[in-house]
Every structure is written in C-alpha cells, then in structure tokens.
Enzyme design. Sequence first.
Site, PDB file in Angstrom:
ATOM      1  N   LYS A 182      92.640  22.003  -1.192  1.00 61.14           N
ATOM      2  CA  LYS A 182      91.012  22.176  -1.617  1.00 61.14           C
ATOM      3  C   LYS A 182      90.746  21.008  -2.503  1.00 61.14           C
ATOM      4  O   LYS A 182      91.233  20.981  -3.469  1.00 61.14           O
ATOM      5  CB  LYS A 182      90.414  23.400  -2.141  1.00 61.14           C
ATOM      6  N   GLU A 256      98.778  24.104 -13.342  1.00 58.82           N
ATOM      7  CA  GLU A 256      99.086  22.707 -14.353  1.00 58.82           C
ATOM      8  C   GLU A 256      97.661  22.789 -15.173  1.00 58.82           C
ATOM      9  O   GLU A 256      96.571  22.432 -14.381  1.00 58.82           O
ATOM     10  CB  GLU A 256      99.274  21.531 -13.314  1.00 58.82           C
ATOM     11  N   CYS A 290      94.881  15.453 -18.700  1.00 58.52           N
ATOM     12  CA  CYS A 290      95.478  16.771 -19.314  1.00 58.52           C
ATOM     13  C   CYS A 290      96.545  16.212 -20.247  1.00 58.52           C
ATOM     14  O   CYS A 290      96.638  16.892 -21.283  1.00 58.52           O
ATOM     15  CB  CYS A 290      95.912  17.434 -17.982  1.00 58.52           C
TER      16      CYS A 290
HETATM   17  P1  NAD Z   1      88.344  22.853 -13.108  1.00 55.07           P
HETATM   18  O1  NAD Z   1      89.097  24.044 -13.404  1.00 55.07           O
HETATM   19  O2  NAD Z   1      86.829  22.925 -13.477  1.00 55.07           O
HETATM   20  O3  NAD Z   1      88.313  22.591 -11.604  1.00 55.07           O
HETATM   21  C1  NAD Z   1      89.704  22.345 -10.835  1.00 55.07           C
HETATM   22  C2  NAD Z   1      89.425  22.761  -9.399  1.00 55.07           C
HETATM   23  O4  NAD Z   1      89.164  24.313  -9.363  1.00 55.07           O
HETATM   24  C3  NAD Z   1      88.372  22.194  -8.674  1.00 55.07           C
HETATM   25  O5  NAD Z   1      88.750  21.802  -7.355  1.00 55.07           O
HETATM   26  C4  NAD Z   1      87.322  23.403  -8.575  1.00 55.07           C
HETATM   27  O6  NAD Z   1      86.333  23.073  -7.450  1.00 55.07           O
HETATM   28  C5  NAD Z   1      88.325  24.645  -8.154  1.00 55.07           C
HETATM   29  N1  NAD Z   1      87.480  25.860  -8.698  1.00 55.07           N
HETATM   30  C6  NAD Z   1      86.384  25.858  -9.628  1.00 55.07           C
HETATM   31  N2  NAD Z   1      86.323  27.496  -9.730  1.00 55.07           N
HETATM   32  C7  NAD Z   1      87.173  27.950  -8.965  1.00 55.07           C
HETATM   33  C8  NAD Z   1      87.652  29.305  -8.824  1.00 55.07           C
HETATM   34  N3  NAD Z   1      86.708  30.247  -9.198  1.00 55.07           N
HETATM   35  N4  NAD Z   1      88.509  29.628  -7.794  1.00 55.07           N
HETATM   36  C9  NAD Z   1      89.323  28.595  -7.480  1.00 55.07           C
HETATM   37  N5  NAD Z   1      88.995  27.368  -7.506  1.00 55.07           N
HETATM   38  C10 NAD Z   1      88.033  27.186  -8.370  1.00 55.07           C
HETATM   39  O7  NAD Z   1      88.902  21.265 -13.569  1.00 55.07           O
HETATM   40  P2  NAD Z   1      88.298  19.930 -13.406  1.00 55.07           P
HETATM   41  O8  NAD Z   1      87.124  19.897 -14.334  1.00 55.07           O
HETATM   42  O9  NAD Z   1      88.315  19.615 -12.192  1.00 55.07           O
HETATM   43  O10 NAD Z   1      89.744  19.013 -14.139  1.00 55.07           O
HETATM   44  C11 NAD Z   1      89.914  18.937 -15.651  1.00 55.07           C
HETATM   45  C12 NAD Z   1      90.910  20.210 -16.043  1.00 55.07           C
HETATM   46  O11 NAD Z   1      92.089  19.678 -15.350  1.00 55.07           O
HETATM   47  C13 NAD Z   1      91.358  19.461 -17.515  1.00 55.07           C
HETATM   48  O12 NAD Z   1      91.469  20.826 -18.324  1.00 55.07           O
HETATM   49  C14 NAD Z   1      92.718  19.159 -17.407  1.00 55.07           C
HETATM   50  O13 NAD Z   1      93.529  19.036 -18.583  1.00 55.07           O
HETATM   51  C15 NAD Z   1      93.244  19.647 -16.170  1.00 55.07           C
HETATM   52  N6  NAD Z   1      94.296  19.048 -15.481  1.00 55.07           N
HETATM   53  C16 NAD Z   1      95.688  19.346 -15.699  1.00 55.07           C
HETATM   54  C17 NAD Z   1      96.501  18.541 -15.282  1.00 55.07           C
HETATM   55  C18 NAD Z   1      98.032  18.745 -15.420  1.00 55.07           C
HETATM   56  O14 NAD Z   1      98.942  18.423 -14.824  1.00 55.07           O
HETATM   57  N7  NAD Z   1      98.510  19.669 -16.185  1.00 55.07           N
HETATM   58  C19 NAD Z   1      96.213  17.371 -14.291  1.00 55.07           C
HETATM   59  C20 NAD Z   1      95.057  17.095 -14.226  1.00 55.07           C
HETATM   60  C21 NAD Z   1      93.940  17.952 -14.868  1.00 55.07           C
END
Ligand code: NAD
Length: 483
Positions: A182, A256, A290
């Site tokens: 997704k 992650e 991140c």
């Molecule tokens: P987010 O958590 O808002 O969204 C991530 C994904 O989850 C999106 O595809 C979103 O549509 C989906 N989502 C939203 N609600 C959901 C639910 N209830 N159930 C299932 N899926 C759902 O994150 P973001 O704003 O897209 O990305 C930023 C965050 O990601 C930051 O906190 C960053 O640190 C983290 N990140 C971590 C890594 C890593 O490798 N550790 C890498 C990249 C980003």
Amino acid sequence: MPEALLERENTVFVGGQWKNGRGAEMLEVIDPSTGNVLSRVQAGSAEDVEKAARAAAKAFDGWKRKPGAERAKYLLGFARGLESRKTILVRVQMHNNGKSRIEAEIDVDDAIATFDYYATLAEGLDERQDTRVDHAGGMHFGLVRHEPVGPVGMIVPWNFPLVTSAWKIAPALAAGCTATVKTSEMTPLNELVYGDIAAEIGLPAGVLNIVTGGAEVGIALTRAHEFRKISFTGSNMIGAKVMEAVSARCLPISLELGGKSPIVVTADADIDQAVSCIMGGIFFNAGQMCSATSRLIVDKSIEPKLIEALVEASRALRVGSPFEDGVEMGPLTTSAQCHKVLWMIEDAKSDGLDCVIGGGAIDREGHFVKPTIFRDVPQDHTIWRDEIFGPVLATTTVSSDEEAIAVANDTHYGLVGSVVSGDWTRAKAIADRIEAGQIWINTPQVVYPDSAWGGFKQSGIGRELGPWGLSGYLGVKHILSKV
Ligand code: NAD
C-alpha cells in the site's frame, strides 16, 4: 513533465492486471514547490486490498517453489527496469517529493542496488537449504531449512517512497514471499513503476500487488486474513495502530518507525568534517528522514567555532525548487508537514529559544522552510525530544564523552546516531555505547544494501536490508529424523 507516470488511468495492480482503483477518493499529486495539483489519481479501496490479498495467497505456492536462482532473474529484471526508467523516476520525485535532483538520483540508485543485492542473496538461497545438525547421543539428526513466511502486506510512507518499498519488496520476493504494497496517499505515483516492471518482465500474476490509498486502505491491509506478516514503515502513532490491528491474529510484524537521533562531536573533531556530517544529517531531504540526526551534542570547548561554521554553511545552502540551478534543499513534501514544522519552530521561538539561523518559512509559494538551528536547547523541550521531520537542528553542549553518551541515549527512540571525532578509537567507543541500530563515524549518512537498518527502543521491531532483511521474510523449520 513526466506524462507517462503523472497521467495514470489505472492505479491498482492486482493479480498481474492494471485496474482503476475502486476507492471513493481522488488522491491529489501536489507539487510542493508551488502547492499546485499536478494530477489526480483514483485511490484504491478495501475491496482492492482483499482482491490483492487473495491474488498474493494464490501465487504464493508457485513462487516459493521456484528455485532461488529463478527468482533472482526477476529481481534483476526489476533493477534493470528501474535503470531504464531512471530519468522519469528522478523527475517524478523532484515534482512530487520536492527532492533535489541529486537526492532523487540517490533514491533511484538505492532502489536499483537493493534489487541487485537481493538477486544475489536469492541465488545463494538454494545452496543454503537443509543445514544438517547432529544431535547429542547420535540417535537423531536434524535438517534445518529456511522457508518463506507467506504473503506479506506492506505499508510505506512518503519520504523515500521508491526506496522504502524496494527495501521490502526485494527481500520478500527473494525469500519466496509474495508482496502487496500500500503506497502513501501523498506520493501515489512512485511505486506504480514496480507494477509496470512486473508486467514487463512477466512476473507471475499475484506475486506483487500494489494498491494506492490512505488510512482506510492501510486498515484493510492489516485486516486481510491471507497475509501472514505485516511490514510497516511510518510514524510511531500509526505503527502502534498497525500493531494493535494485527495483534488479534498474533501475526509477525516488522516496524520501521521514527527517530530523534544524536550526532556527537568530540573536542578533537575536525570542524569542516563535523559541519559536513551535521548538514547532511539534518538538511538532506529537507530533514524528512527517520534517520535525521536532529540533536547535536558537542563538546563545550569547540561549540562556538562549530556553531559559527554551521551558521555560515546553512546560510550558503541553496534552497529552492528542485528544477532551479544548483538547488541543494527542496521544499517539504506535504503542506501538513510544512505547517507542523513551522508550528514547532514558532513554539520554540515563543519559549525564548535561541534561533541562530532560519526560523520560519521562505517567503515564496510552496512548502519552503529555512534551514533552522536552535542553540543550547533545554533537554526537556519538545524540539529536543520529539521528531520534527523537517530541517530543524537542536544543539546542546557537554563537558565529556561520558556526558555526551548519556545525553545521546536519553530518548525513547533508537534508530541511528553519528559520531565525529579526530580519534577513531574514541569515536568507536562512543558508537559502541549509543543505543541505536546504525551509527556513522566521521561520515555523512550512507546506507548500503548490505547494511542493517532498523531501530532499538521505540524506533521499531526487526531489521531491513542485508541478510537480516531477508531473514525477516523467512521462517526456520527443523526436520528431525532417526539416524
Ligand atoms: P504515517 O505513519 O502517517 O503513514 C505511513 C503509512 O501508513 C501511510 O501509507 C498511511 O497511509 C498509512 N496509514 C495511515 N493510517 C493507517 C492505519 N490506521 N492503518 C494502516 N495504515 C495506515 O507516516 P508518514 O507521515 O507517511 O511518514 C513519516 C514517518 O515515517 C516518520 O515518523 C518517519 O520517521 C517514519 N519513517 C521511518 C523510516 C524507518 O526506516 N525507520 C523510514 C521512513 C519514514
């Protein structure tokens, strides 16, 4: 304009077929340099996820039984497919993510390298099958095999869309799992390329499925019973929801998540080297990483000199649209993220924190935030403790390496860390004691496909990349036999 990817009729790839998503929502593809809508794509729906999950389950047995060497050929097909589309993929990331050209190129190269690397591991899997164990007493022997865990549901964010998904798809397919991704509603176009390549290289139907959409689609993915593992990258808040959703079925999960990572600079560090590591760690991808090293912990004795050099380098950093000449830092990808970062900056300023450079939006259209540094930040302040996900550095001073380590570890996150020091042994001693999954010494952040990626503490569960990334998609089976 990369028309071929921007103007997509069909945005759901399920069972080897392109279809139009059945979601009610139209996802807007925004150009963060202007705030303008570049295109609109139809979101997928919960029903699309259910179909994808069924297709992935149907394809699993055939895919897992293919020799690793054959799966490797498909992975190489993905790598070459990305390579041949590099120009367009770079442009999409510049348009929709606001990445500078060099950043966008690094992303595409990273995705290519990931598929190439896991092709090599897939080839080696055949030889690794059935390791013999001679049990005590000589009555029995065991045969240990690694088998793919099954169809996997994957959820990815928007900050490194092509890369984050490559880090999941490549090891999963190498291991013999089928994958359903997704994509982020903010950047719905990037991963569609994997569907195009899958169709082009004749990947068996259902081995890879892609569904666009937002939270509703993500929730459906966590509920689909066909998946035997969920792999999530994103925020801690949503990670917790995903964990809760799959907990009822006790499914394996990998997370992650976020970070608030330290960069430690010792008294004997080379100032230019420190500046390069600090700048890369907080202003690359406009800080939307991140792994951003957003907490600078510097020895008191060199702090004034380092801050002066940092301010100068930040002032010289060329911020603008990725399509302008020489731009090093682009806008923030989403308007919501831009508002959040600006709000946190204002909050810090109104609390009287010392903003030595930046400190607000750039006066032009688009989601531009100035490279910002707050000096001497109290360690209980929000901008010291919480992930900002933008170009905002908080600094503090320490009097010893012991104190630096204690301050570095005083966080509930544990994703990465950096150390800059004139003495490698000293840097290594500090690196050994920082509680994080990846530490860089005297270098800006570089991630190789054979690195380990993932966090300690609340930064996640599991590891991506390297053999550890592959292991995440394999289960261990022990067959015991009488001699
Ligand atoms: P987010 O958590 O808002 O969204 C991530 C994904 O989850 C999106 O595809 C979103 O549509 C989906 N989502 C939203 N609600 C959901 C639910 N209830 N159930 C299932 N899926 C759902 O994150 P973001 O704003 O897209 O990305 C930023 C965050 O990601 C930051 O906190 C960053 O640190 C983290 N990140 C971590 C890594 C890593 O490798 N550790 C890498 C990249 C980003």
